[in-house]
Design a protein around this motif. Structure first.
Motif, PDB file in Angstrom:
ATOM      1  N   SER A  79      25.446  56.155  66.326  1.00  0.00           N
ATOM      2  CA  SER A  79      25.796  55.301  65.189  1.00  0.00           C
ATOM      3  C   SER A  79      26.593  54.082  65.640  1.00  0.00           C
ATOM      4  N   GLN A  80      26.270  52.923  65.034  1.00  0.00           N
ATOM      5  CA  GLN A  80      26.997  51.700  65.361  1.00  0.00           C
ATOM      6  C   GLN A  80      28.391  51.649  64.748  1.00  0.00           C
ATOM      7  N   ILE A  81      28.729  52.616  63.887  1.00  0.00           N
ATOM      8  CA  ILE A  81      30.091  52.634  63.350  1.00  0.00           C
ATOM      9  C   ILE A  81      31.090  53.124  64.393  1.00  0.00           C
ATOM     10  N   ALA A  82      30.593  53.407  65.607  1.00  0.00           N
ATOM     11  CA  ALA A  82      31.495  53.831  66.682  1.00  0.00           C
ATOM     12  C   ALA A  82      32.586  52.799  66.921  1.00  0.00           C
ATOM     13  N   HIS A  83      32.287  51.512  66.717  1.00  0.00           N
ATOM     14  CA  HIS A  83      33.294  50.463  66.922  1.00  0.00           C
ATOM     15  C   HIS A  83      34.476  50.651  65.971  1.00  0.00           C
ATOM     16  N   ILE A  84      34.175  50.957  64.720  1.00  0.00           N
ATOM     17  CA  ILE A  84      35.255  51.127  63.748  1.00  0.00           C
ATOM     18  C   ILE A  84      35.954  52.480  63.942  1.00  0.00           C
ATOM     19  N   ILE A  85      35.211  53.466  64.482  1.00  0.00           N
ATOM     20  CA  ILE A  85      35.845  54.746  64.813  1.00  0.00           C
ATOM     21  C   ILE A  85      36.887  54.538  65.902  1.00  0.00           C
ATOM     22  N   LEU A  86      36.519  53.750  66.929  1.00  0.00           N
ATOM     23  CA  LEU A  86      37.484  53.421  67.979  1.00  0.00           C
ATOM     24  C   LEU A  86      38.679  52.689  67.387  1.00  0.00           C
ATOM     25  N   GLY A  87      38.401  51.739  66.487  1.00  0.00           N
ATOM     26  CA  GLY A  87      39.485  51.015  65.837  1.00  0.00           C
ATOM     27  C   GLY A  87      40.406  51.951  65.073  1.00  0.00           C
ATOM     28  N   PHE A  88      39.812  52.917  64.374  1.00  0.00           N
ATOM     29  CA  PHE A  88      40.613  53.865  63.593  1.00  0.00           C
ATOM     30  C   PHE A  88      41.482  54.731  64.500  1.00  0.00           C
ATOM     31  N   CYS A  89      40.966  55.039  65.702  1.00  0.00           N
ATOM     32  CA  CYS A  89      41.761  55.820  66.660  1.00  0.00           C
ATOM     33  C   CYS A  89      43.082  55.106  66.960  1.00  0.00           C
ATOM     34  N   PHE A 119      40.285  47.379  61.984  1.00  0.00           N
ATOM     35  CA  PHE A 119      39.308  46.291  61.988  1.00  0.00           C
ATOM     36  C   PHE A 119      39.575  45.302  63.124  1.00  0.00           C
ATOM     37  N   TRP A 120      40.857  45.142  63.490  1.00  0.00           N
ATOM     38  CA  TRP A 120      41.185  44.285  64.638  1.00  0.00           C
ATOM     39  C   TRP A 120      40.565  44.850  65.918  1.00  0.00           C
ATOM     40  N   VAL A 121      40.797  46.127  66.187  1.00  0.00           N
ATOM     41  CA  VAL A 121      40.265  46.760  67.394  1.00  0.00           C
ATOM     42  C   VAL A 121      38.741  46.849  67.329  1.00  0.00           C
ATOM     43  N   GLY A 122      38.214  47.235  66.163  1.00  0.00           N
ATOM     44  CA  GLY A 122      36.763  47.300  66.018  1.00  0.00           C
ATOM     45  C   GLY A 122      36.118  45.959  66.300  1.00  0.00           C
ATOM     46  N   LEU A 178      22.009  53.347  73.497  1.00  0.00           N
ATOM     47  CA  LEU A 178      23.306  53.483  72.839  1.00  0.00           C
ATOM     48  C   LEU A 178      23.367  52.591  71.603  1.00  0.00           C
ATOM     49  N   PHE A 179      24.195  53.004  70.652  1.00  0.00           N
ATOM     50  CA  PHE A 179      24.205  52.337  69.352  1.00  0.00           C
ATOM     51  C   PHE A 179      25.358  51.344  69.211  1.00  0.00           C
ATOM     52  N   SER A 180      25.529  50.485  70.198  1.00  0.00           N
ATOM     53  CA  SER A 180      26.526  49.428  70.031  1.00  0.00           C
ATOM     54  C   SER A 180      25.923  48.333  69.160  1.00  0.00           C
ATOM     55  N   ILE A 181      26.777  47.633  68.428  1.00  0.00           N
ATOM     56  CA  ILE A 181      26.293  46.569  67.546  1.00  0.00           C
ATOM     57  C   ILE A 181      25.580  45.471  68.323  1.00  0.00           C
ATOM     58  N   PRO A 182      26.089  45.006  69.482  1.00  0.00           N
ATOM     59  CA  PRO A 182      25.354  43.985  70.240  1.00  0.00           C
ATOM     60  C   PRO A 182      23.959  44.425  70.660  1.00  0.00           C
ATOM     61  N   SER A 183      23.798  45.693  71.050  1.00  0.00           N
ATOM     62  CA  SER A 183      22.490  46.166  71.513  1.00  0.00           C
ATOM     63  C   SER A 183      21.488  46.254  70.372  1.00  0.00           C
ATOM     64  N   ILE A 184      21.972  46.379  69.145  1.00  0.00           N
ATOM     65  CA  ILE A 184      21.086  46.527  67.988  1.00  0.00           C
ATOM     66  C   ILE A 184      20.799  45.185  67.320  1.00  0.00           C
ATOM     67  N   TYR A 185      21.840  44.367  67.162  1.00  0.00           N
ATOM     68  CA  TYR A 185      21.696  43.146  66.371  1.00  0.00           C
ATOM     69  C   TYR A 185      21.706  41.858  67.190  1.00  0.00           C
ATOM     70  N   GLY A 186      22.042  41.942  68.473  1.00  0.00           N
ATOM     71  CA  GLY A 186      22.081  40.745  69.297  1.00  0.00           C
ATOM     72  C   GLY A 186      23.440  40.076  69.295  1.00  0.00           C
ATOM     73  N   SER A 187      23.610  39.073  70.166  1.00  0.00           N
ATOM     74  CA  SER A 187      24.914  38.452  70.385  1.00  0.00           C
ATOM     75  C   SER A 187      25.386  37.616  69.190  1.00  0.00           C
TER      76      SER A 187
END
Length: 290
Positions: free
Chosen positions: A139-149, A178-181, A200-209
């Protein structure tokens, strides 16, 4: 002695201790804010200061080591990560497991000595901290999960002082999340092509730069709004609001640097965000002091 020193260097490389600068300022922002509101003084005592540091460090050690353990198969094939101690054999998987369990136990034990709420929250917090490593595989929400950590840091700080989760700490948590994400999305631009190949489901790999830059910017706008709400909910003064505005300027510069030259992502990631965290703490401290 030389071998012991090398072990410490390998552990430091494993957990990238210097990146603690992202979370530590915000746990202390929460602690001095809670103490000022509750006790009319920013100083909360040497005991809670030491326990707070141990909690923050052990939680981060656990999260980083667990991530390295789970990601060995991914990191091994990524040229940027292939020389990490968890990949090249300097720190074996058995030693890594011992390190993970030890820091988890330290975190729970220290939380026990803080208060009951901190103790009971320590268990779900460890689950959340380990969740990032799993989420980015599907899931691409991994970025916000890291931020929440990292966003849990101010909540932990408030709980340590007041034994509850006040509204302002939740708003500060959302801002940090949201800052960290947002800057994690920028950081992931380095691995965009590799993440595509690895599935992997990073946002850049799915949606581009281009889309990633936009989403990151949106995350950072949301972060600033939450930090403004934090200042309002905690009834802080104009110095605190000024600190938030300077934070917005730093984030704007970060995006300009990355947009102009992807090779400077590391500079934007660590240098500017490190300054932001320390600066944020200084402005809140000054506001509460005056």
């Amino acid at each position: 002695m030389k071998k012991f020193k090398q072990i410490l260097l390998d552990i430091n490389e494993l957990i990238v201790f210097k990146h603690s600068v992202f979370a530590l300022p915000f746990i202390f922002v929460a602690m001095i804010t809670a103490s000022k509101i509750q006790n009319n003084t920013m100083w909360f005592g040497i005991k809670l200061f030491i326990l707070g540091v141990f909690c923050a460090v052990s939680a981060r050690n656990f999260a980083m080591a667990f991530n390295r353990y789970m990601d060995e198969d991914i990191d091994r094939l990524n040229p940027r990560c292939a020389n990490r101690p968890s990949v090249d054999g300097r720190i074996g998987r058995k030693n890594l497991i011992i390190f993970i369990i030890s820091n988890a136990c330290i975190f729970v034990l220290v939380a026990y000595f803080i208060n009951d709420l901190a103790f009971w929250l320590s268990f779900p917090i460890l689950i959340i901290l380990g969740g990032y490593s799993i989420f980015k595989r599907f899931s691409q929400i991994a970025h916000i999960i890291l931020g929440f950590c990292l966003g849990l840091a101010p909540i932990a700080g408030a709980v340590a002082i007041s034994g509850e989760i006040p509204l302002w700490s939740a708003l500060l948590c959302c801002g940090v999340s949201f800052w960290v994400g947002g800057f994690d999305i920028l950081y992931s631009l380095q691995d965009m092509e590799y993440d595509k190949k690895a599935g992997l489901f990073s946002i850049p790999s799915i949606y581009g730069s281009a889309a990633s830059m936009f989403i990151s910017g949106l995350f950072h706008i949301i972060a600033i709004l939450f930090w403004l709400l934090f200042c309002w909910a905690a009834q802080l003064g104009y110095i605190a609001y000024l600190g938030v505005m300077i934070s917005a300027l730093i984030l704007y510069l970060e995006h300009r640097i990355v947009k102009k030259d992807f090779s400077k992502i590391d500079k934007a990631f660590f240098t500017l965000n490190g300054y932001l965290g320390i600066m944020f703490f200084c402005f809140i401290f000054l506001d509460l002091f005056l």
